[in-house]
Design a protein around this motif. Structure first.
Motif, mmCIF file in Angstrom:
data_model
loop_
_atom_site.group_PDB
_atom_site.id
_atom_site.type_symbol
_atom_site.label_atom_id
_atom_site.label_comp_id
_atom_site.label_asym_id
_atom_site.label_seq_id
_atom_site.Cartn_x
_atom_site.Cartn_y
_atom_site.Cartn_z
ATOM 1 N N THR A 22 -34.454 37.398 12.392
ATOM 2 C CA THR A 22 -34.383 36.614 11.161
ATOM 3 C C THR A 22 -33.804 37.426 10.012
ATOM 4 O OG1 THR A 22 -36.629 37.232 10.589
ATOM 5 C CG2 THR A 22 -36.338 35.170 11.815
ATOM 6 N N SER A 23 -32.932 38.367 10.309
ATOM 7 C CA SER A 23 -32.382 39.202 9.252
ATOM 8 C C SER A 23 -31.227 38.530 8.521
ATOM 9 C CB SER A 23 -31.926 40.536 9.829
ATOM 10 O OG SER A 23 -30.896 40.330 10.757
ATOM 11 N N LYS A 24 -30.854 37.312 8.911
ATOM 12 C CA LYS A 24 -29.797 36.599 8.215
ATOM 13 C C LYS A 24 -30.300 36.158 6.852
ATOM 14 C CE LYS A 24 -27.327 33.714 10.694
ATOM 15 N NZ LYS A 24 -26.978 32.600 11.610
ATOM 16 N N LYS A 25 -29.457 36.241 5.843
ATOM 17 C CA LYS A 25 -29.836 35.826 4.496
ATOM 18 C C LYS A 25 -29.882 34.311 4.405
ATOM 19 C CE LYS A 25 -28.098 39.823 2.070
ATOM 20 N NZ LYS A 25 -27.249 40.306 0.981
ATOM 21 N N THR A 26 -30.842 33.827 3.644
ATOM 22 C CA THR A 26 -30.962 32.390 3.448
ATOM 23 C C THR A 26 -30.739 32.041 1.990
ATOM 24 O OG1 THR A 26 -33.333 32.514 3.072
ATOM 25 C CG2 THR A 26 -32.607 32.159 5.344
ATOM 26 N N MET A 27 -30.585 30.779 1.753
ATOM 27 C CA MET A 27 -30.415 30.266 0.381
ATOM 28 C C MET A 27 -31.027 28.874 0.320
ATOM 29 S SD MET A 27 -26.370 29.255 0.494
ATOM 30 C CE MET A 27 -26.318 27.849 -0.590
ATOM 31 N N LYS A 28 -31.309 28.415 -0.898
ATOM 32 C CA LYS A 28 -31.790 27.049 -1.065
ATOM 33 C C LYS A 28 -30.627 26.111 -0.787
ATOM 34 C CE LYS A 28 -33.589 23.749 -4.348
ATOM 35 N NZ LYS A 28 -32.594 22.764 -3.998
ATOM 36 N N ALA A 29 -30.875 25.128 0.024
ATOM 37 C CA ALA A 29 -29.819 24.177 0.366
ATOM 38 C C ALA A 29 -29.467 23.335 -0.852
ATOM 39 C CB ALA A 29 -30.278 23.278 1.504
ATOM 40 N N PRO A 30 -28.171 23.193 -1.133
ATOM 41 C CA PRO A 30 -27.765 22.348 -2.254
ATOM 42 C C PRO A 30 -28.219 20.898 -2.039
ATOM 43 C CG PRO A 30 -25.926 23.693 -1.490
ATOM 44 C CD PRO A 30 -27.039 23.857 -0.511
ATOM 45 N N GLU A 31 -28.776 20.307 -3.073
ATOM 46 C CA GLU A 31 -29.218 18.912 -3.098
ATOM 47 C C GLU A 31 -30.367 18.621 -2.130
ATOM 48 O OE1 GLU A 31 -26.005 16.130 -2.815
ATOM 49 O OE2 GLU A 31 -24.749 17.272 -4.180
ATOM 50 N N ARG A 32 -31.011 19.643 -1.604
ATOM 51 C CA ARG A 32 -32.169 19.453 -0.718
ATOM 52 C C ARG A 32 -33.219 20.502 -1.032
ATOM 53 N NH1 ARG A 32 -29.527 19.679 5.019
ATOM 54 N NH2 ARG A 32 -31.619 20.341 5.517
ATOM 55 N N ARG A 47 -20.375 17.097 3.901
ATOM 56 C CA ARG A 47 -19.979 15.920 4.677
ATOM 57 C C ARG A 47 -21.154 15.461 5.550
ATOM 58 N NH1 ARG A 47 -15.130 17.682 5.833
ATOM 59 N NH2 ARG A 47 -15.877 18.975 7.540
ATOM 60 N N ASP A 48 -21.809 16.407 6.232
ATOM 61 C CA ASP A 48 -22.962 16.076 7.069
ATOM 62 C C ASP A 48 -24.153 15.609 6.228
ATOM 63 O OD1 ASP A 48 -21.460 16.809 9.255
ATOM 64 O OD2 ASP A 48 -22.375 18.811 9.419
ATOM 65 N N LEU A 49 -24.275 16.114 5.037
ATOM 66 C CA LEU A 49 -25.362 15.706 4.156
ATOM 67 C C LEU A 49 -25.221 14.250 3.745
ATOM 68 C CD1 LEU A 49 -27.845 16.746 2.533
ATOM 69 C CD2 LEU A 49 -26.265 17.218 0.666
ATOM 70 N N ARG A 50 -23.999 13.813 3.507
ATOM 71 C CA ARG A 50 -23.754 12.412 3.100
ATOM 72 C C ARG A 50 -23.978 11.444 4.260
ATOM 73 N NH1 ARG A 50 -24.256 14.739 -1.095
ATOM 74 N NH2 ARG A 50 -22.612 15.202 -2.548
ATOM 75 N N ARG A 51 -23.819 11.896 5.494
ATOM 76 C CA ARG A 51 -24.001 11.030 6.650
ATOM 77 C C ARG A 51 -25.459 10.717 6.903
ATOM 78 N NH1 ARG A 51 -19.940 13.986 10.892
ATOM 79 N NH2 ARG A 51 -18.047 13.567 9.727
ATOM 80 N N LYS A 52 -26.355 11.557 6.482
ATOM 81 C CA LYS A 52 -27.777 11.356 6.765
ATOM 82 C C LYS A 52 -28.427 10.358 5.866
ATOM 83 C CE LYS A 52 -28.342 15.918 8.660
ATOM 84 N NZ LYS A 52 -29.006 17.174 8.622
#
Length: 84
Positions: free
Chosen positions: A51-61, A79-84
């Motif tokens: 889990t050493s990959k950096k994370t960030m807060k997801a935009p609009e979620r 694009r995938d966010l708008r489909r959900k």
């Protein structure tokens, strides 16, 4: 020999061979504590390796996402966010 029959025994020397001296016990305890500490540090570094990959807060979620996945192709994320 008279009054001083035990010439080889020092005064106040209560040498019990069946009990280890304090320095031997302390050294053994230090080795055990060191080995336990080493084991814990190895386990901790191994569990963080995946889990050493950096994370960030997801935009609009209100979720966390991997930063490098988002930066690789942000357009597909939205694009995938708008489909959900």
């Amino acid at each position: 020999m008279g009054g001083n029959e035990s010439k080889n025994q020092r005064v106040g020397d209560d040498d019990d061979d069946d009990q280890p001296d304090l320095t031997t016990t302390a050294k053994a305890a230090a080795v055990v504590v060191g080995l336990v500490g080493l084991g814990v540090s190895v386990l901790a570094s191994t569990s963080n390796a995946s889990t050493s990959k950096k994370t960030m807060k997801a935009p609009e979620r209100n979720d966390r996402i991997f930063r490098d996945d988002f930066e690789r192709d942000p357009a597909s994320y939205f694009r995938d966010l708008r489909r959900k």
